[in-house]
Design an enzyme around this catalytic site. Structure first.
Site, PDB file in Angstrom:
ATOM      1  N   ASP A 425       0.868  -1.171   0.000  1.00  0.00           N
ATOM      2  CA  ASP A 425       0.000   0.000   0.000  1.00  0.00           C
ATOM      3  C   ASP A 425       0.911   1.230   0.000  1.00  0.00           C
ATOM      4  OD1 ASP A 425      -2.419   1.529   0.309  1.00  0.00           O
ATOM      5  OD2 ASP A 425      -1.799   1.853   2.375  1.00  0.00           O
ATOM      6  N   ASP A 627      -1.263  -0.790   6.460  1.00  0.00           N
ATOM      7  CA  ASP A 627      -1.287  -0.244   7.813  1.00  0.00           C
ATOM      8  C   ASP A 627      -2.247  -0.987   8.722  1.00  0.00           C
ATOM      9  OD1 ASP A 627      -3.762   0.598   6.992  1.00  0.00           O
ATOM     10  OD2 ASP A 627      -3.242   2.711   6.857  1.00  0.00           O
ATOM     11  N   ASP A 631      -6.641  -1.492   5.011  1.00  0.00           N
ATOM     12  CA  ASP A 631      -6.074  -2.558   4.186  1.00  0.00           C
ATOM     13  C   ASP A 631      -6.438  -3.949   4.705  1.00  0.00           C
ATOM     14  OD1 ASP A 631      -4.653  -0.692   2.545  1.00  0.00           O
ATOM     15  OD2 ASP A 631      -3.211  -0.480   4.162  1.00  0.00           O
TER      16      ASP A 631
END
Length: 753
Positions: A425, A627, A631
């Site tokens: 991410d 995180d 996600d």
């Protein structure tokens, strides 16, 4: 059919286990009890983790079931309020007990060996050897005999059965020879005595090695504070044991004191060493409103904090619990070893009986057959087989915890070694997740300088809560710029702000705000803004007196270790992918800066799991790094989920590995540690299997002396543990130069104004 009730999980201490077949037998017995959903028994930690329905079975039922097959189960006392996690077993006491038996056995065994070899034909020497062998066999060797007797009474067998049968056979055969036959007949007191001496020495070294392997838990426990300074309502301070601290208490932390529990700073400023959590040595500045974690070290000023988590709820307690759970978790590769260990002892007993029968009936040498059978029994003890996997997991996960990488057990280790694609991410993972001023451009002529432009913008933004405004104010503070008096602050949603600064109207915002207010934009500043935005930065215009006087570039900066991390992963043969909701131009810019070649751009948070699923459909084994918040679906969908943690959110359920420090280098470190640990497991299993497969036929053929068999068996399990301990020296990856020194990216669209 009645619905199953809520499942309870309990951890129990197991006593009486000496080999892999013991652990397998206890585990099978517990798993067969009605209402038990899952049971996992770990030989290295001597713990059982059982999930069961309390409406169908109780802990007392589990204890009784284990007792019937000759093993003890003890409930581990629940953590008291305010208390922390449980201490591991007292390895030092266990080592001392084995050492005392070693000290008794070895002098006597060496004396028996001397008498048997030098004075073998003297009657007094044979009787002396007989007398000296008795305390070795029945005092020093009592743990082997007593455990074998317990198993025999319950119709079971384990490695102690093999030791007891082998040494007792040699001892009683020799006693019969000395008492009832010709005085020159050969005896084997030296074999039984020296075998027991070697086995005891092996048990002692094994206990020492296992103690070293469990140091990770002890080290974590020792990091916690033992007392706290309680601040009463009147300001009086009182030292209290850590167990008496409650949520909401005010606590004072002086320089070089450990932070007692998790909490929020309410007064004071200081730098706190959080290396026990993150592995990073640089202290972190703390001021009112910041969070501190129990066990970290206050290095400078005095802090007053309010306790928000105590006892088992603290970050340190959660870390210890995660490491304990991981060390008790089996790798799938261990299932084969467990199945083999469960049937190994009966098979060995059959081989030993067959060996004796063949030598006695077909060869006509019963004495030689007895020696060969004893060697078979001794050489086949499956200690190494039972320790091969759990000791490697014990050391590997412990080392990971010390480096700020929490790995949730053996199954995670096995999956980690198969990863060929890592998806990152962007925001908060590759980038810091915080806006920063990275450039200030000014026009020519009489326009103010960069510091003056920044000062005007910061003075206007002082009342703003927007991330861009906070970044501009922070940049002015870093440059020690004294803000000008401002009034009439007005936030223009989605565009910028306007304020009266030192008597002059100052406007800060995006290009369309300047157009709406008819502020002239000089060509050089217009070109500067285009250049900055082309480089993935957000251009914020600063207007004064009817014209734009400067451009401030703001960006969510890339973490400095991002490029190094990507290079390291590629060096491991792993493809790196970045996933983001940013537009493709911005995404590809930042990906190029850190060396990522594949970009999944303009992906909504809800679509990230779908993108991971597509990669898996293409045959990729995917690790997702995020995180752990928005996600979470992608972390669960991935074959391996790695969560970037702050140190306090260590119990992120959606991840398999948590990186406490947030340092991206933890990703290749975790993968490499997993590969090394699994390779160690395979080495251990290869040694354990190969050792028995190769030496049992030699022993049955009479080519292996029982004394040498005892020595080899004793040190086989030690070698497995020592091989696992090599993981404690794991240092991670060598430094890899990052592709670029300065890397930035544009903020999420939600930050645009």
């Amino acid at each position: 059919m009645s619905a199953r009730g809520p499942v309870t999980e309990v951890e129990l201490a197991v006593s009486g286990m000496t080999c892999g077949s013991c652990a397998a037998r206890v585990q099978r017995t517990l798993a067969k009890q009605p209402g038990v959903e899952d049971a996992n028994v770990n030989l290295a930690t001597e713990r059982a983790l059982v999930r069961f329905d309390p409406a169908e079975v109780s802990v007392d039922d589990l204890v009784a079931a284990a007792f019937k097959i000759g093993y003890g189960l003890d409930s581990i006392a629940p953590e008291a309020e305010g208390g922390g996690p449980q201490e591991p077993l007292d390895e030092a006491a266990i080592q001392r007990r084995w050492l005392r038996r070693v000290a008794l056995a070895w002098p006597l065994a060496l004396a028996v060996l001397y008498l048997s070899m030098v004075h073998m034909h003297d009657a007094w020497a044979r009787w002396s050897a007989f007398a000296l062998a008795v305390p070795v066999q029945f005092v020093a060797g009592w743990p082997f005999l007593s455990q074998a007797a317990v198993r025999a009474r319950r119709g079971a067998a384990n490695m102690d059965t093999l030791i007891a049968m082998g040494t007792l056979s040699a001892f009683f055969f020799s006693a019969y020879q000395v008492v009832f036959t010709h005085p020159h007949t050969q005896h084997y007191f030296d074999s039984s005595a020296v075998i027991i001496a070697f086995l005891l020495l092996g048990r002692y070294f094994e206990a020492r090695a296992k103690g070293r392997a469990s140091r990770s838990i002890k080290a974590l426990l020792e990091r916690g504070a033992k007392e706290a300074t309680l601040v009463a309502s009147g300001g009086a301070e009182t030292k209290v044991p850590i167990e008496q601290v409650r949520v909401g208490n005010l606590l004072r932390v002086r320089p070089w004191d450990k932070v007692p529990v998790d909490g929020e700073v309410v007064a004071g400023e200081s730098a706190v060493d959080e290396s026990m959590l993150t592995g990073e040595s640089a202290p972190v500045d703390k001021r009112p409103g910041d969070w501190v974690v129990g066990g970290t070290l206050n290095t400078s000023g005095v802090l007053t904090m309010r306790a928000t988590a105590v006892g088992a709820d603290t970050a340190l307690a959660q870390i210890v619990r995660l490491v304990q759970d991981a060390q008790g978790n089996r790798a799938p590769v261990q299932r084969l070893a467990d199945r083999i260990a469960g049937v190994f002892v009966p098979v060995v007993l059959a081989i030993a009986v067959a060996t004796l029968g063949v030598w006695a009936l077909l060869v006509g040498r019963p004495a030689a057959g007895l020696v060969a059978a004893v060697a078979v029994l001794i050489i086949a003890c499956p200690c190494a087989l039972g320790l091969a996997t759990p000791t490697a997991i014990l050391v590997g996960t412990g080392r990971g915890a010390a480096m700020g990488v929490l790995i949730k057990g053996g199954e995670v280790l096995e999956r980690s070694r198969q990863i060929d694609t890592v998806v990152f991410d962007k925001t908060g993972t590759i980038t810091k997740g915080e806006m920063e001023v990275v450039d200030v451009r000014t026009g020519g002529g009489g326009d103010p300088g960069a510091d003056q432009v920044l000062l005007l913008a910061a003075s206007a933004e002082e009342g703003s809560e927007h991330p861009v405004g906070r970044a501009i104010v922070a940049a002015a503070d870093q440059r020690d710029l004294l803000l000008l008096p401002a009034s009439g602050f007005k936030a223009l949603a989605g565009q910028g702000v306007q304020a009266l600064v030192d008597g002059t109207v100052v406007v800060v915002g995006r290009r369309w705000l300047m157009d709406d207010l008819d502020l002239a934009v000089p060509d050089d500043l217009h070109r500067a803004a285009d250049e900055l935005e082309a480089a993935g930065k957000t251009a914020v215009y600063v207007g004064k007196d009817g014209s734009v006087v400067g451009v401030v570039a703001v960006a969510d900066t890339v973490k400095p270790e991002a490029g190094e991390t990507v290079a390291a992963l590629r060096g491991l043969g792993v493809e790196v992918v970045m996933i983001t909701g940013d537009n493709r131009r911005t995404a590809e810019y930042i990906a190029g800066e850190v060396g990522i070649q594949r970009v999944l751009a303009e992906v909504l948070p809800s679509e990230k799991a779908d993108e991971v699923r597509r990669l898996q459909a293409d045959g990729r084994v995917v690790a997702m790094v995020g995180d752990g918040v928005n996600d979470a679906p992608a972390l669960v969908q991935a074959d391996l989920g790695l969560a970037i943690g702050s140190g306090t959110d260590v119990a992120i359920e959606s991840s398999d590995i948590t990186l406490l420090s947030g340092d991206l280098r933890g990703v290749p470190t975790a993968l490499l540690l997993a590969r090394r640990t699994f390779r160690t497991i395979l080495q251990n299993l290869g040694w354990a299997f190969g050792y028995n497969i190769l030496l049992i036929p030699l022993a049955a053929a009479g080519l292996l002396n029982p004394v040498l068999a005892g020595a080899a068996m004793a040190f086989s399990s030690v070698s497995v543990v020592v091989n696992s301990l090599r993981l404690a020296r794991f240092r991670g990856l060598r430094r890899v130069p990052a592709p670029s020194q300065e890397v930035h990216r544009a903020p999420e669209h939600a930050l645009a104004r």
